[in-house]
Design a protein around this motif. Structure first.
Motif, short mmCIF file in Angstrom:
data_model
loop_
_atom_site.label_atom_id
_atom_site.label_comp_id
_atom_site.label_asym_id
_atom_site.label_seq_id
_atom_site.Cartn_x
_atom_site.Cartn_y
_atom_site.Cartn_z
N SER A 17 0.83 -1.21 0.00
CA SER A 17 0.00 0.00 0.00
C SER A 17 0.87 1.25 0.00
O SER A 17 1.97 1.26 0.55
CB SER A 17 -0.91 0.01 1.22
N SER A 18 0.34 2.32 -0.61
CA SER A 18 0.99 3.63 -0.60
C SER A 18 0.39 4.55 0.46
O SER A 18 0.57 5.77 0.40
CB SER A 18 0.84 4.29 -1.98
N GLN A 19 -0.32 3.96 1.42
CA GLN A 19 -1.00 4.76 2.44
C GLN A 19 -0.05 5.74 3.14
O GLN A 19 -0.34 6.94 3.26
CB GLN A 19 -1.62 3.83 3.48
N GLU A 24 1.84 11.21 4.15
CA GLU A 24 2.96 12.13 4.33
C GLU A 24 2.90 13.28 3.33
O GLU A 24 3.22 14.43 3.67
CB GLU A 24 4.28 11.37 4.19
N GLN A 25 2.49 12.98 2.10
CA GLN A 25 2.39 14.04 1.11
C GLN A 25 1.29 15.04 1.47
O GLN A 25 1.48 16.25 1.34
CB GLN A 25 2.12 13.45 -0.27
N GLU A 30 -0.18 20.36 3.71
CA GLU A 30 -0.83 21.11 4.79
C GLU A 30 0.14 22.09 5.44
O GLU A 30 -0.19 23.26 5.70
CB GLU A 30 -1.39 20.15 5.82
N LEU A 31 1.36 21.61 5.73
CA LEU A 31 2.36 22.46 6.35
C LEU A 31 2.77 23.60 5.41
O LEU A 31 2.98 24.73 5.85
CB LEU A 31 3.59 21.63 6.73
N ASP A 64 -8.25 5.57 1.68
CA ASP A 64 -7.40 6.75 1.84
C ASP A 64 -6.02 6.56 1.20
O ASP A 64 -5.25 7.52 1.11
CB ASP A 64 -7.21 7.09 3.32
N SER A 65 -5.70 5.36 0.76
CA SER A 65 -4.43 5.11 0.08
C SER A 65 -4.43 5.68 -1.33
O SER A 65 -3.37 5.84 -1.94
CB SER A 65 -4.14 3.61 0.01
N SER A 66 -5.61 5.94 -1.85
CA SER A 66 -5.75 6.39 -3.23
C SER A 66 -6.08 7.88 -3.28
O SER A 66 -6.58 8.46 -2.32
CB SER A 66 -6.84 5.59 -3.95
#
Length: 548
Positions: A17-19, A24-25, A30-31, A64-66
């Motif tokens: 998974s790329s979750q 993190e992205q 957001e930051l 949410d991984s997608s």
């Protein structure tokens, strides 16, 4: 019967998974934007498409991984192009294509990929499959407001050092795998000629030829199993014993999504013996390859360069080395100065070369030579260009390329015809590089350097299909179809490729009856504008007349 090892390898892909990456992205954005987006509802992905029910339904369906997102103008420049389509003038693209996308779906795991494909099959929603977008024939560009299925986050991989196998997902690119394998003492048997891009799965379904092909053959001879997601959303593990196996290679994503591959890899060879031979005539190349077979010599790769390619390569190398020498002199670095001067002396010999064949052996038992050849330094310099034909691009500053597979016996006639026609008409010598695939065939890249911002050089675009038609005339075939090579399907049928094409079309009818995958491209006629159909049907008539 699927082996337990293959099943385990594909189970790994299905569980990956790329979750974490996606989370993190999003946090990084957001930051970055916290001063400009006071609340989470103001972030880019929060209101991507509030009025599109399809977008909203897919958001609810996928995890949410997608990621789902609407393309902004900058992103459109990337997603609505590939390495070839980018050079096609906007007016021509507008005439032939309805180049438009609805939004992008970027699955982060295979479960979400399957959910999307099943949903699309049930709702009869068309979509275009995209990997790295480096294939130059229009195979990944979106048409008619369809969804872009971006596979780039499915970049999972696993090396089984004991069994010498590599399992890769749909988003894994060659550059990453070269490094990963090299660091662990392994290497790919076959490799793409584009150094920094291209996905392994994308290469399998579009080409499969490249560096290493002479010794190790087409990539199908290295693949142990394929993980295919069929258009109805059902998984199918395809092994060499399955009749479908051969059909997947070169299918251009028309009969399903190649979500994973298990392929054999090599222990890293610390032998790389290089030889370069120069011949007065291109006809000698075929005779020399015949001799290699008689002598039982087996290079891993053989690359051909014509005189015009060598001339441009010499100019590029000379400019680069002179810059480096100047920098070395300014920094008073005697070691770099000596090395650059030696390299400049080496490339001077390019000017005396004609038709050059570079051989690379990766095993001592494969070679034994006692014949006259060029210097080892020249062989090494030219071998460095196996990944670097794109270095010529700044000389254009655009590079127009026709990629075809030719009978080796016709290379000389093909080259002579192209030089006497295209080079003579334009006063701009065509450059040719080729990879000897086996004793009978060569993969040829014929290059026109141009500045497509000028009116005259825009006309050069019409010479690329002319060159491809020339290859067909001499018994060749295009190295892929996509959109831009649609006019040459007729020639492929006439050159002995009718049965494989008909077989692929039958599978397409059975598995994708509504033509949902990759519309307008290759064997999928859905959505083609009248002008594109005209381009496909009329272009061959003009090109055939021109060549004959």
């Amino acid at each position: 019967m699927v082996s337990s090892n293959v099943q385990t390898a594909f189970d790994f892909l299905k569980s990956a998974s790329s979750q974490k990456r996606v989370t993190e992205q999003k946090r990084a954005v957001e930051l970055l934007l916290e001063k400009h987006a006071p609340s989470s509802s103001d972030l880019p992905w929060a209101n991507s498409s509030p009025n599109d029910p399809l977008f909203q339904n897919l958001q609810k369906l996928l995890s949410d991984s997608s990621m789902l997102f609407i393309l902004n103008p900058v992103q459109q420049e990337v997603y609505h192009a590939d390495s070839g389509t980018a050079f096609v003038p906007g007016a021509l693209k507008k005439l032939l294509l309805t180049l438009k996308s609805r939004f992008v779906v970027r699955p982060g795991n295979l479960d979400d990929l399957q959910k999307f494909v099943r949903f699309a099959f049930e709702k009869k929603i068309r979509y275009s499959i995209r990997g790295a977008g480096t294939w130059p024939f229009g195979g990944a560009i979106p048409m008619n407001d369809e969804i872009i299925l971006d596979l780039s986050y499915l970049d999972f991989y696993q090396l089984d050092a004991h069994r010498r196998t590599l399992t890769v997902g749909a988003g894994v690119i060659f550059a990453d795998m070269r490094k990963h394998l090299r660091d662990r003492g392994f290497a790919l048997k076959q490799d793409i000629t584009n150094p920094n891009s291209g996905t392994i799965c994308g290469w399998v379904v579009t080409g499969g030829y490249g560096i290493g092909a002479y010794k190790y053959g087409h990539v199908r001879q290295t693949v142990k199993a394929l993980l295919l997601l069929q258009p109805d959303g059902e998984w199918k593990t395809v092994t060499p014993e399955d009749p479908l196996f051969e059909k997947v290679f070169g299918s251009e994503g028309q009969i399903g999504i190649l979500a994973g591959v298990v392929l054999n890899v090599l222990p890293l060879s610390y032998v790389s013996k290089l030889y370069a031979f120069s011949f007065e005539e291109a006809e000698s190349i075929e005779k020399f390859v015949d001799l290699l077979n008689e002598w039982n010599l087996t290079p891993a790769s053989m690359i051909y360069f014509d005189p015009y390619y060598l001339k441009t390569t010499h100019e590029i190398e000379q400019e680069k080395l002179n810059r480096e020498l100047q920098e070395a002199v300014e920094s008073a670095d005697p070691l770099r100065i000596a090395r650059n001067r030696q390299d400049l002396d080496t490339i001077k010999h390019y000017q005396g070369l004609q038709h050059v064949l570079v051989l690379e052996f990766d095993s001592k038992k494969d070679y034994h030579f006692s014949y006259r050849r060029t210097t080892t330094e020249i062989a090494h310099k030219l071998w460095e260009h196996r990944y670097q034909p794109v270095e010529m691009k700044p000389k254009g500053p655009s590079m127009l390329v026709s990629e075809t597979i030719l009978p080796l016996s016709k290379l000389a006639e093909y080259s002579q015809f192209v030089q006497s026609s295209v080079s003579a008409w334009t006063g701009n010598p065509v450059k040719t590089e080729g990879h000897i695939l086996n004793a009978k065939e060569i993969l040829v890249q014929t290059i026109i350097l141009a500045d497509i911002q000028t009116v005259r050089h825009k006309l050069y675009l019409g010479l690329v299909p002319f060159i491809t038609q020339t290859a067909l005339f001499f018994g060749g075939r295009p190295y892929g179809i996509g959109i831009w090579n649609l006019p040459f399907m007729k020639g492929m049928l006439q050159n002995g490729h009718a049965e494989p094409l008909k077989a692929l079309q039958q599978i397409k009818r059975e598995t994708d009856p509504d033509n949902l995958l990759n519309q307008c491209k290759y064997i999928n006629p859905a959505g083609r504008k009248f002008t594109l159909r005209l381009y496909k049907g009329v272009t061959p008539l003009f090109m055939e007349k021109g060549v004959q």
